[in-house]
Design an enzyme around this catalytic site. Structure first.
Site, mmCIF file in Angstrom:
data_model
loop_
_atom_site.group_PDB
_atom_site.id
_atom_site.type_symbol
_atom_site.label_atom_id
_atom_site.label_comp_id
_atom_site.label_asym_id
_atom_site.label_seq_id
_atom_site.Cartn_x
_atom_site.Cartn_y
_atom_site.Cartn_z
ATOM 1 N N CYS A 98 -1.036 -11.289 -7.525
ATOM 2 C CA CYS A 98 -1.568 -12.225 -6.528
ATOM 3 C C CYS A 98 -1.671 -11.460 -5.220
ATOM 4 O O CYS A 98 -0.666 -11.144 -4.592
ATOM 5 C CB CYS A 98 -0.648 -13.424 -6.358
ATOM 6 S SG CYS A 98 -0.746 -14.567 -7.717
ATOM 7 N N CYS A 154 0.160 3.269 3.560
ATOM 8 C CA CYS A 154 0.618 2.825 4.889
ATOM 9 C C CYS A 154 1.720 1.768 4.838
ATOM 10 O O CYS A 154 2.219 1.369 5.869
ATOM 11 C CB CYS A 154 -0.564 2.300 5.696
ATOM 12 S SG CYS A 154 -1.289 0.797 5.015
ATOM 13 N N CYS A 165 0.840 -1.194 0.000
ATOM 14 C CA CYS A 165 0.000 0.000 0.000
ATOM 15 C C CYS A 165 0.880 1.251 0.000
ATOM 16 O O CYS A 165 1.769 1.383 0.842
ATOM 17 C CB CYS A 165 -0.918 -0.005 1.219
ATOM 18 S SG CYS A 165 -1.901 1.497 1.409
#
Length: 144
Positions: free
Chosen positions: A114, A94, A91
Site C-alpha cells: 500500500c 533518501c 526509499c
C-alpha cells in the site's frame, strides 16, 4: 508488567526485518520543502497518511501492488506504531516514507504494498515516448 515484557520480546523476535539503510541522498528540510508539495512532504518525511476517495481492489484507498519493480529501490523496516506491527516501505536512496506492505495480497506473491500516491511519480507511455506525470500536482514538485 509481565504482559508488556512478553509483547516487547515478541516484537524483538518478530522484528527480524531489514534494518534502515543509511540514505545515499540527503536533502535539507529547506530543500525538501522546495522540491515537494506540502502533501508530498507530509507523507514522505513525516510518515503521514494520504487518504484517497478512489478505492482499489484492496479496499484500502491506497494504490496497491503485489510486487516491486526493483527490490533494491526500497527498504523494509518493522513499524510498531499505533499498537500494531506493520512493515514500512521507504526509499533506499533518501529514506522517504512510501507506505506499508502486508501479507494479505493476491497471488503470486501474497503481498499487498500500500503505497501513498503522493510518494509516486507516474510515467505515461505515449506512442513509444515516455512522459513523466504526477496525479497530485502540476507544479513539477514530484521527485525527491
Amino acid at each position: 508488567m509481565r504482559l508488556f515484557l512478553v509483547l516487547l520480546l515478541t516484537a524483538s523476535i518478530a522484528g527480524a526485518r531489514k534494518e534502515k539503510k543509511p540514505c545515499k541522498v540527503l536533502f535539507t528540510e529547506k530543500e525538501l520543502r522546495q522540491r515537494l508539495t506540502p502533501k508530498q512532504y507530509h507523507v514522505t518525511q513525516e510518515k503521514g497518511t494520504e487518504r484517497s476517495e478512489k478505492k482499489f481492489d484492496s479496499n484500502s484507498g491506497w494504490p496497491s501492488f503485489f510486487d516491486v519493480v526493483n527490490l533494491e529501490a526500497i527498504t523494509l523496516t518493522d513499524d510498531f506504531s499505533y499498537g500494531m506491527h506493520r512493515v514500512e516501505t521507504s526509499c533506499s536512496q533518501c529514506g522517504a516514507h512510501l507506505g506499508h506492505v502486508f501479507d494479505d495480497g493476491p497471488r503470486p506473491t501474497g503481498k499487498r504494498y500500500c503505497i501513498n500516491s503522493a510518494s509516486l511519480n507516474f510515467i505515461l507511455e505515449k506512442s513509444g515516448a515516455v512522459e513523466e506525470s504526477s496525479s497530485l500536482d502540476v507544479s513539477g514538485k514530484t521527485e525527491l
